[in-house]
Design a protein around this motif. Structure first.
Motif, PDB file in Angstrom:
ATOM      1  N   SER A  11       0.826  -1.212   0.000  1.00 59.78           N
ATOM      2  CA  SER A  11       0.000   0.000   0.000  1.00 59.78           C
ATOM      3  C   SER A  11       0.857   1.258   0.000  1.00 59.78           C
ATOM      4  N   ILE A  15       0.886   4.045  -2.973  1.00 59.63           N
ATOM      5  CA  ILE A  15       0.537   5.448  -2.748  1.00 59.63           C
ATOM      6  C   ILE A  15       1.680   6.361  -3.182  1.00 59.63           C
ATOM      7  N   GLY A  18       1.926   6.124  -6.941  1.00 61.76           N
ATOM      8  CA  GLY A  18       0.709   6.645  -7.543  1.00 61.76           C
ATOM      9  C   GLY A  18       0.645   8.163  -7.553  1.00 61.76           C
ATOM     10  N   ILE A  19       1.067   8.785  -6.454  1.00 53.24           N
ATOM     11  CA  ILE A  19       1.051  10.252  -6.374  1.00 53.24           C
ATOM     12  C   ILE A  19       1.929  10.850  -7.476  1.00 53.24           C
ATOM     13  N   LEU A 151       7.677   7.807   1.145  1.00 51.58           N
ATOM     14  CA  LEU A 151       6.325   8.354   1.029  1.00 51.58           C
ATOM     15  C   LEU A 151       6.211   9.699   1.740  1.00 51.58           C
ATOM     16  N   ILE A 155       5.095  13.096  -0.229  1.00 51.92           N
ATOM     17  CA  ILE A 155       3.951  13.920   0.191  1.00 51.92           C
ATOM     18  C   ILE A 155       4.403  15.345   0.493  1.00 51.92           C
ATOM     19  N   THR A 234      -6.277   7.896  -6.853  1.00 52.60           N
ATOM     20  CA  THR A 234      -5.105   7.070  -7.137  1.00 52.60           C
ATOM     21  C   THR A 234      -4.635   6.347  -5.885  1.00 52.60           C
ATOM     22  N   CYS A 235      -4.592   7.058  -4.768  1.00 50.73           N
ATOM     23  CA  CYS A 235      -4.187   6.440  -3.497  1.00 50.73           C
ATOM     24  C   CYS A 235      -5.162   5.336  -3.098  1.00 50.73           C
ATOM     25  N   GLY A 238      -4.721   2.355  -5.411  1.00 48.42           N
ATOM     26  CA  GLY A 238      -3.479   1.673  -5.078  1.00 48.42           C
ATOM     27  C   GLY A 238      -3.627   0.796  -3.846  1.00 48.42           C
ATOM     28  N   PHE A 239      -4.297   1.323  -2.830  1.00 43.34           N
ATOM     29  CA  PHE A 239      -4.524   0.531  -1.612  1.00 43.34           C
ATOM     30  C   PHE A 239      -5.387  -0.693  -1.908  1.00 43.34           C
TER      31      PHE A 239
END
Length: 293
Positions: A11, A15, A18-19, A151, A155, A234-235, A238-239
């Motif tokens: 996950s 994420i 995906g971002i 991650l 972010i 997207t997050c 993805g999860f």
């Protein structure tokens, strides 16, 4: 706990990739991640020749440096050489990968050194590679801390530079008119893509990283009209891909990474079918009924 660690790691990778993938999709550079996965081979070899060690951190630094260089060459060929982006990507990763093969055959023939053994991981092994403190306390898989740190910085980067990334992705010329350096932000984005993909390769494997970099963002792109919504979707996708993919692999006794990537593709196929076929039929029926009325 092993299933929890695997799903959580998947996950976090989904994420993080995906971002960044959202901006790659908007810039029509979705295959940069795949290019980096091939082009980093010379970096792995040179890191080994320089250090004489196959330590993961050394390999990561070498691969990451070549990943950044790959993006710079791609951008140079696109901007200065007037090549299309896909052509720039193709030319860059093929000759760098070939260079890596030559270096391996010429200088490391007696050493078990290649992309597969050094960098490409397997997500099923994540719970086995843990961090044990001097006191003997096991604080969990090393991959979780590595990907969690990646991650966090992804972010932070997107939060701080959201406006600049958004404008340079949609309209680079307008960004330049506003005094925003489209080239600088492109290099920053590509640098984050490079180090994120390289760090993720070691933990979960190349196929899954490329799938998470492209498929969730492409799926969200089909059903969202705002960038922030696209990133959130997207997050979520993805999860779901990591969660459902794990249990699909357990049910089929198959590859976990392969199952997660497969779920990514299935979700995309379902959304694509709905958006391109079902929603159009509903719109036609609604318009017909409105005309009759």
């Amino acid at each position: 706990m092993s299933d929890f660690y695997i799903i959580l790691t998947g996950s976090l990778v989904a994420i993080a990739c995906g971002i960044l993938g959202c901006f790659l999709i908007l810039r029509k550079m979705a295959m940069v991640g795949d290019a980096i996965s091939h082009a980093i081979l010379p970096g792995i070899v040179m890191a080994f020749l320089w250090s004489g060690s196959r330590d993961s951190l050394t390999m990561l630094l070498g691969a990451g440096t070549l990943g950044v260089l790959t993006t710079i060459i791609i951008e140079f060929l696109h901007k200065k050489g007037k090549l299309q982006t896909d052509a720039s990507i193709g030319v860059t990763f093929t000759w760098l990968f070939a260079l890596g093969v030559i270096l391996i055959s010429a200088y490391t023939g007696q050493v078990d050194l290649d992309q597969e053994c050094v960098l490409y991981g397997e997500i099923a092994y994540v719970p086995l590679d843990t961090i044990i403190l001097s006191s003997g306390t096991d604080i969990g898989p090393k991959a979780l801390y590595l990907i969690g740190s990646v991650l966090f910085f992804v972010i932070l980067f997107v939060t701080i530079g959201f406006k600049q990334l958004k404008i340079t992705s949609f309209d680079p010329e307008y960004a330049v008119a506003l005094g925003i350096s489209a080239t600088l932000w492109n290099y920053l984005l590509m640098a984050f893509v490079s180090f994120t993909t390289v760090a993720s390769f070691e933990s979960v494997g190349a196929i899954l990283v490329v799938a998470f970099l492209i498929a969730p963002a492409a799926t969200a792109y089909l059903i969202s009209k705002k960038l922030k919504t696209m990133i959130l979707l997207t997050c979520l996708i993805g999860f779901l891909s990591a969660f459902l993919g794990y249990y699909l692999a357990v049910a089929l006794n198959a590859s976990i990474a392969g199952a997660m990537a497969t779920v990514c593709g299935l979700i995309f196929a379902l959304v694509f079918t709905y958006v391109r076929i079902i929603s159009k039929k509903v719109t036609k029926v609604t318009n017909f009924e409105s005309a009759k009325a």
